[in-house]
Each structure stands twice: as C-alpha cells, then as structure tokens.
Design an enzyme around this catalytic site. Structure first.
Site, mmCIF file in Angstrom:
data_model
loop_
_atom_site.group_PDB
_atom_site.id
_atom_site.type_symbol
_atom_site.label_atom_id
_atom_site.label_comp_id
_atom_site.label_asym_id
_atom_site.label_seq_id
_atom_site.Cartn_x
_atom_site.Cartn_y
_atom_site.Cartn_z
ATOM 1 N N GLU A 127 -4.589 0.557 10.691
ATOM 2 C CA GLU A 127 -5.652 1.450 10.223
ATOM 3 C C GLU A 127 -5.716 2.731 11.041
ATOM 4 O OE1 GLU A 127 -6.891 -2.843 9.461
ATOM 5 O OE2 GLU A 127 -6.067 -1.668 11.100
ATOM 6 N N ARG A 170 0.838 -1.212 0.000
ATOM 7 C CA ARG A 170 0.000 0.000 0.000
ATOM 8 C C ARG A 170 0.868 1.255 0.000
ATOM 9 N NH1 ARG A 170 -2.464 -3.125 4.128
ATOM 10 N NH2 ARG A 170 -4.271 -4.303 3.339
ATOM 11 N N ASP A 206 -8.336 -7.956 -2.545
ATOM 12 C CA ASP A 206 -8.957 -8.763 -3.599
ATOM 13 C C ASP A 206 -9.888 -9.836 -3.071
ATOM 14 O OD1 ASP A 206 -7.041 -10.298 -2.427
ATOM 15 O OD2 ASP A 206 -5.872 -10.686 -4.242
#
Length: 423
Positions: free
Chosen positions: A368, A247, A268
């Site tokens: 996150e 990322r 995915d």
C-alpha cells in the site's frame, strides 16, 4: 353601257363609317370624348399645356382599353403591342393601388410593451406537507396558484430534483481481485448486491487468474452492475502476491482505455457501506479514510488510517510495531484516487511518466505505502473523508475458511460420502 359597282373592302368600310359619322372613333376629332374635352379645355382655366397633356393621356388610355379592330394585313404586331401595353397599364394601376394606404396604421414605436410574468399553474399540495414548518405560503391570487418556497428553493424544484437527478456524477471504477475458494461465490454475490445499490455510473472490474470461470461470469451477469471480466495471465509459480498482479492487470486496463473516474480497490471479503461510495465521488486527486480491521488473533479490532483536521491529513493510526516503518499507514481498501493520474502525467505534473503499478518485490504489508508514494508526494495532496475522519465506513475482517475442502470447478460431480445418524 354596263355599269360597274365598286365594293368597298372591310377596312374601307370601317373607315367610311367613321368618315360618315355613323360611328365615332375614339381618336377622331368628331368623337364625343374629343368634343367633351375640347369644350372642357376651352372653358377650363388650366393652362393649355396641362389640358393638351390630359387629352393625350385620355386618348392613350381609351385606345388601350377599347382598341380598334386591327387591319387584316400586319395586324398581328399591333395586337401584340396593344395587349402588352394593356397588361402594363393594369399592372401599374394595381401596384399603385396596393401601395396606397387605405386605413390608418399606428406606429409601433409609439406603444410601450409590458412584459408580464406568466403565472404558473396551480400547485396542489397534500395537507400533511402543508403542515411542515419549512413550508411558507407567500401569496394566493383568487385560487389561481400558490407560490410555496423553502428558503431559496421552491417545493416544485425540490420535487423535480427528487424525480430527475440532474447532478453529474463521476464514474466509480471498483477493482476486485478474486480467486477460487470455498466462499468465493458468497463474497462476490454479496459485493455485487452492494454495488447494485450504488448510484450509477459505476464500473466493476473483476480480475481472475489464468482463465475466466463460468461461475464467476454468471454471478457478474446476474448482478445488474456494469462490469468487465479480466484475466491475469501471470504464472502463479513466478509471482509472490497474487492480488498485486491482479490489481496491476486492472490498472493496465484503465491506463490503456483511458477510463476517467475514481479507482477503488474493493476486496470481495470486506464489508462496505453505501455512504463510502458516495463519499469517494467527491475526491479530486487522492482520498483516504480510516478502516476498522479485525486483528489476526481475532480477539480485538483495530483502526488503521489517517488522523484528520477537517479534510487535512495530519497523522496516522497504527497499532502494529512491524509496520511502523511505513510511510503511509493505510489499508488497501482505505484509499481511492483519480484514474487520470495513471494516463495523464502532465495534468498532475508528475516528474516521470513511468507506469504506476503495485510492487510484488516488497515485504508483505508494504504494498500500500509503496503504491501511494507513486501517486502523491506527501499528506498535503491527500483528502481525508469524511471531515475529521471520525467515521468508519468499511471493515476488513480477514475471514477465511481454511479448513473447508473445496471441490474443483465449483460443482460437485459425485455425491459426498457422508453418513449421518438419524435420531
């Protein structure tokens, strides 16, 4: 005694003709025109000045129109002058005739103009559409045309909007990290088919480790989606979380090329609805939504994400005690943000200009929240979508085929050694 006869020259011969009266010169006093104007001058009541001026002008014009034969010596200069004066005379006469008004012209300022609306062509509507309660026929003018309105928008405008979509859309930048595993081809193909149904513009950034595989490149080429195939060159032995580094490679690519759009991390193996991608386009800075997740035990489903009052985030859903220390309880597929935050700190008034990246050094499950803390300060800068955050638009199932032996390179070089009994 011999006698000599003296012949006259042509010039003298012409002069003698005028003197003998056989032919009258227009400039002589014996010419008919002179006699006529002399008689008219004596009988006219005009003053002598105007009569003399009129006679002079008449002689001038008569001499220009009907010139005398030029003398043999020095006659070329006189001919040139008379030709010039003749041309000037006809030019002046033509100019004066052109300027004279021969007809009546109306002043356009005396007329009033009326700007009437041109009626549009007739609109032929099917019978089944005319039965709709939302259609209201306003008027009909001798079967020339029908004006049909639906509230404030006409039916023709509605059809034009359906045929031609003029609404500008923001670019969606979907980042997908992938790696070699048994179901990788199935997951990528499924996600590619979903993104193919999303309205453009959309950019799919797929990141692999170390090298681009031919199988992944073939799936991307056949997906029908605009894509960029990137490679993360980090050494697998030096990194803790492979997905974080992939990322970050995509974030660096967006920052370097200054891509303007909405960034969304879509793994995915997750499941997405088309509504989610349309909702993401409405985000101005940072948006979040609840995500349905299958617990690690695979025996229950949990919801993780924001609690909203309208579009305002007022709290968080969380079910895991080990993650209650997080600042923001959001799944990696449960938020999206404006890409300009990465490369335009002045626009968003960021206090520092350090690159925004995900951290590989934090504990698992905290990637996150540490990343979101670099994007926003608190919940007041977030947008909850949809209104009330009461709709699930994607699922995180954690499905992995761990017990499947996957051959190297996606292709089987030799046949499998398997014996199946035939009954």
């Amino acid at each position: 005694m011999a006698s000599f006869r003296r012949t006259l020259s042509p010039a003298n011969h012409d002069r003698s003709q005028y003197q003998n009266g056989s032919t009258f010169s227009p400039f002589s006093s014996n010419s008919p025109s002179h006699k006529f104007f002399s008689n008219s001058r004596s009988s006219s009541s005009l003053p002598s000045f105007f009569a003399a001026l009129f006679v002079g002008l008449h002689r001038f014009f008569w001499g220009v129109v009907f010139p005398q034969k030029p003398p043999r010596r020095g006659g070329s200069s006189l001919t040139w002058r008379k030709s010039f004066f003749r041309c000037m005379l006809f030019f002046i006469v033509g100019f004066l005739l052109g300027m004279m008004p021969f007809g009546q012209t109306d002043d356009i300022r005396s007329h009033e103009f009326s700007f009437e609306m041109i009626k549009p062509p007739a609109v032929h509507l099917p019978l089944e559409e005319s039965k709709n309660d939302n259609l209201v026929v306003i008027r009909r003018d001798n079967d020339v045309g029908v004006d049909v309105e639906i509230g404030q928008v006409s039916l023709v405008e509605r059809r034009m909007k359906e045929m031609f979509d003029y609404n500008p859309r923001k670019l969606l930048i979907v980042v997908t990290p992938t790696y070699n595993r048994a179901l990788q081809g199935y997951y990528l193909y499924r996600l590619g088919q979903v993104l193919r149904l999303v309205n453009p513009p959309l950019l799919w950034i797929v990141v692999e480790m170390n090298a681009q595989s031919a199988e992944t490149a073939e799936i991307l080429r056949k997906s029908g989606v605009m894509y960029r195939h990137l490679v993360c060159s980090k050494n697998l032995t030096d990194i803790k979380d492979r997905g974080v580094q992939q990322r970050n490679t995509a974030l660096q690519h967006i920052e370097v090329h200054k891509l303007d759009g909405i960034v969304y991390f879509a793994d995915d193996d997750n499941i997405y609805t088309l509504e989610l991608f349309e909702r993401i386009r409405q985000i101005s800075r940072f948006g979040t939504w609840p995500v349905a997740m299958l617990a690690q035990s695979k025996n229950k489903a949990i919801v993780e994400g924001p609690v909203c009052n309208g579009s305002q985030v007022i709290g968080w859903h969380t079910n895991e005690k080990s993650k209650r220390l997080r600042r923001f309880h959001v799944d990696m597929s449960g938020f999206a943000f404006n890409s300009t935050i990465l490369w335009d700190p002045k626009r968003w008034r960021r206090p520092y200009s350090d690159p925004i990246r995900q951290l590989d050094t934090v504990k698992e499950g905290f990637q996150e929240t540490t990343f979101i803390e670099q994007l926003v300060a608190d919940e007041s800068q977030m947008e909850g979508i949809p209104d009330g955050c009461g709709k699930i638009m994607n699922w995180h199932l954690h499905l992995e085929a761990l017990g499947v032996v996957y051959p190297r390179g996606w292709l089987l070089q030799n046949n499998l050694d398997a014996i199946l009994p035939l009954n």
